[in-house]
Design a protein around this motif. Structure first.
Motif, short mmCIF file in Angstrom:
data_model
loop_
_atom_site.label_atom_id
_atom_site.label_comp_id
_atom_site.label_asym_id
_atom_site.label_seq_id
_atom_site.Cartn_x
_atom_site.Cartn_y
_atom_site.Cartn_z
N SER A 115 8.58 -1.78 -18.66
CA SER A 115 9.37 -1.21 -17.80
C SER A 115 8.58 -0.31 -17.06
N ALA A 116 7.32 0.02 -17.35
CA ALA A 116 6.53 1.06 -16.62
C ALA A 116 6.02 -0.03 -15.26
N GLY A 117 5.84 -1.33 -15.56
CA GLY A 117 5.20 -2.18 -14.54
C GLY A 117 6.39 -2.54 -13.22
N ILE A 118 7.74 -2.68 -14.01
CA ILE A 118 8.63 -2.96 -12.93
C ILE A 118 8.70 -1.60 -12.20
N VAL A 119 8.86 -0.47 -12.42
CA VAL A 119 9.02 0.94 -11.82
C VAL A 119 7.97 1.05 -10.87
N LEU A 120 6.68 0.71 -11.31
CA LEU A 120 5.46 1.08 -10.60
C LEU A 120 5.44 0.10 -9.59
N GLY A 121 5.66 -1.27 -9.63
CA GLY A 121 5.52 -2.32 -8.77
C GLY A 121 6.32 -2.16 -7.61
N ALA A 122 7.81 -1.66 -7.76
CA ALA A 122 8.70 -1.55 -6.72
C ALA A 122 8.13 -0.31 -6.08
N MET A 123 7.83 0.75 -6.69
CA MET A 123 7.14 1.89 -5.91
C MET A 123 6.06 1.49 -4.87
N LEU A 124 5.19 0.88 -5.44
CA LEU A 124 4.11 0.54 -4.69
C LEU A 124 4.20 -0.41 -3.56
N GLY A 125 5.22 -1.40 -3.69
CA GLY A 125 5.53 -2.30 -2.94
C GLY A 125 6.45 -1.74 -1.64
N THR A 126 7.15 -0.55 -2.22
CA THR A 126 7.63 0.20 -0.99
C THR A 126 7.08 0.91 -0.17
N ALA A 127 5.60 1.44 -0.75
CA ALA A 127 4.65 2.45 0.06
C ALA A 127 4.07 1.45 0.58
N ALA A 128 3.68 0.25 0.29
CA ALA A 128 2.85 -0.58 1.30
C ALA A 128 3.66 -1.07 2.51
N ALA A 129 5.01 -1.12 2.23
CA ALA A 129 5.70 -1.62 3.47
C ALA A 129 5.93 -0.60 4.53
N ALA A 130 5.82 0.91 3.82
CA ALA A 130 6.02 1.80 4.90
C ALA A 130 4.52 2.27 5.58
N LEU A 131 3.48 1.77 4.90
CA LEU A 131 2.27 1.89 5.52
C LEU A 131 2.15 0.89 6.62
N ILE A 132 2.79 -0.37 6.39
CA ILE A 132 2.71 -1.34 7.29
C ILE A 132 3.43 -1.06 8.53
N GLY A 133 4.50 -0.31 8.19
CA GLY A 133 5.28 0.12 9.29
C GLY A 133 4.92 0.94 10.43
N ARG A 134 3.60 1.60 9.97
CA ARG A 134 2.98 2.51 11.03
C ARG A 134 2.45 1.83 12.15
N TYR A 135 2.23 0.57 11.91
CA TYR A 135 1.25 -0.12 12.87
C TYR A 135 1.96 -1.71 13.24
N MET A 136 3.30 -1.65 12.88
CA MET A 136 3.88 -2.83 13.43
C MET A 136 5.28 -2.51 14.20
N VAL A 137 5.41 -3.12 15.19
CA VAL A 137 6.30 -2.96 16.09
C VAL A 137 7.43 -4.19 15.73
N PRO A 138 8.91 -3.91 15.83
CA PRO A 138 9.76 -2.53 16.03
C PRO A 138 10.04 -1.58 14.93
#
Length: 336
Positions: free
Chosen positions: A242-265
């Protein structure tokens, strides 16, 4: 004078012998049972509670090298689908991306068919390939981008699966299993085709980048965590932590937020929400495949082809993340 004749011995209604002889032949033993000296089987007392839970199920070990290979496959799938979307052109310029999607559809159809092993395997596989081709064509040809043709293809695939099952030599034997496999395969290949429709929608390509990168990172990190720390175990027969499931979802969300800083809209907040939905759907679909495979093995089914069994989870994750990306794009991005 002779004395009175002895009284006849009492008869035991259970065995026909006298009770004195029976008492001499019985001996109390440990555990509340009585054994006969003559070698007969012991008789349990009425108050003796005997329980048998059966043999314990073995704990399936986590194969770390296999988890590492599945993580690499998930990351490669994400890169291929994202890069294909970036190179998609206008009109028939989307055909190369449709070829990439068709390859993913074939992999999904192959893995799911080999894992589920429906009784009408040829019928299910044929319907899946035809549905994949029809869905890709339906995503490219219409003048206006819409998923309505994909819905029609899904309905037609289910009808074709029913008709193909009825015309089999075996008739209606195990028809429910065959139809269930047809539903899973047809919906999966049609879901992949929504990515082609997204390339025709405003901000659709950007949504593909955010959602699929988040999904790929979530799937890859979840599997890589199983290599290092596969705990706590979700089930003894499912080699996932279960640690991998939780950590994977968290890091995937963090990566999306980082991409959102440089991608319109997108903004980081919006991209994080989009990535969280796609990453969560992907890792849950992957985990569901693991539980389904464990259920088939516990039911006594023979193990499936190892390649198909381990490819099915990531492929199912991307198949579920694709319609999530489409819904989020159309509902939240296009009106803005």
């Amino acid at each position: 004078m002779p004395g009175p004749a002895p009284a006849p011995a009492a008869r035991d209604p259970r065995g026909g012998t006298d009770t004195a002889t029976r008492s001499r032949r019985e001996e109390p033993t440990r555990g509340g049972r009585r054994a006969l000296r003559g070698g007969s089987a012991p008789e349990p007392d009425d108050d003796l509670d005997i329980t048998d839970d059966g043999p314990e199920l073995p704990i399936v070990p986590v194969r770390r090298m296999l988890a590492l290979a599945v993580a690499g496959f998930a990351l490669l799938m994400a890169v291929g689908l994202v890069m294909g979307a970036q190179t998609a052109g206008v009109g028939f310029g989307r055909v190369p991306y449709a070829v990439v999607i068709f390859g993913a559809q074939l992999l999904y159809m192959f893995a799911t068919t080999m894992a589920m092993r429906p009784p009408a395997l040829r019928v299910v596989a044929t319907v899946g390939v035809l549905a994949a081709l029809a869905a890709d064509v339906g995503a490219i040809l219409p003048d206006a981008p819409s998923i309505t043709p994909l819905g029609l293809v899904a309905a037609g695939g289910l009808v074709a699966g029913v008709l193909g099952q009825m015309f089999r030599p075996q008739g209606r034997m195990r028809v429910s299993e065959s139809l269930a496999s047809t539903v899973v395969i047809v919906l999966g290949v049609v879901s992949f085709a929504t990515l082609i429709v997204l390339t025709r929608v405003p901000a659709g390509t950007q949504a593909i980048v955010v959602c699929l990168i988040a999904s790929g990172i979530a799937l890859g990190v979840a599997r890589l965590t199983d290599v290092i720390a596969p705990w706590p175990r979700l089930a003894d027969q499912v080699p996932r932590g279960s640690a991998g499931i939780v950590l994977g979802a968290m890091l995937g969300t963090a990566a999306a937020a980082l991409i959102g800083r440089y991608m319109v809209p997108f903004t980081p907040h919006e991209a994080a929400l989009v990535g969280m939905a796609a990453a969560g759907a992907a890792v849950l679909a992957d985990l569901t495949i693991g539980f389904a495979e464990a259920g088939r093995e516990l039911a006594g089914d023979a193990p499936t082809m190892w390649l198909a069994r381990h490819m099915q989870g990531p492929l199912a994750g991307f198949a579920l993340a694709a319609p999530v990306a489409y819904v989020i794009s159309v509902v939240f991005l296009v009106p803005a």
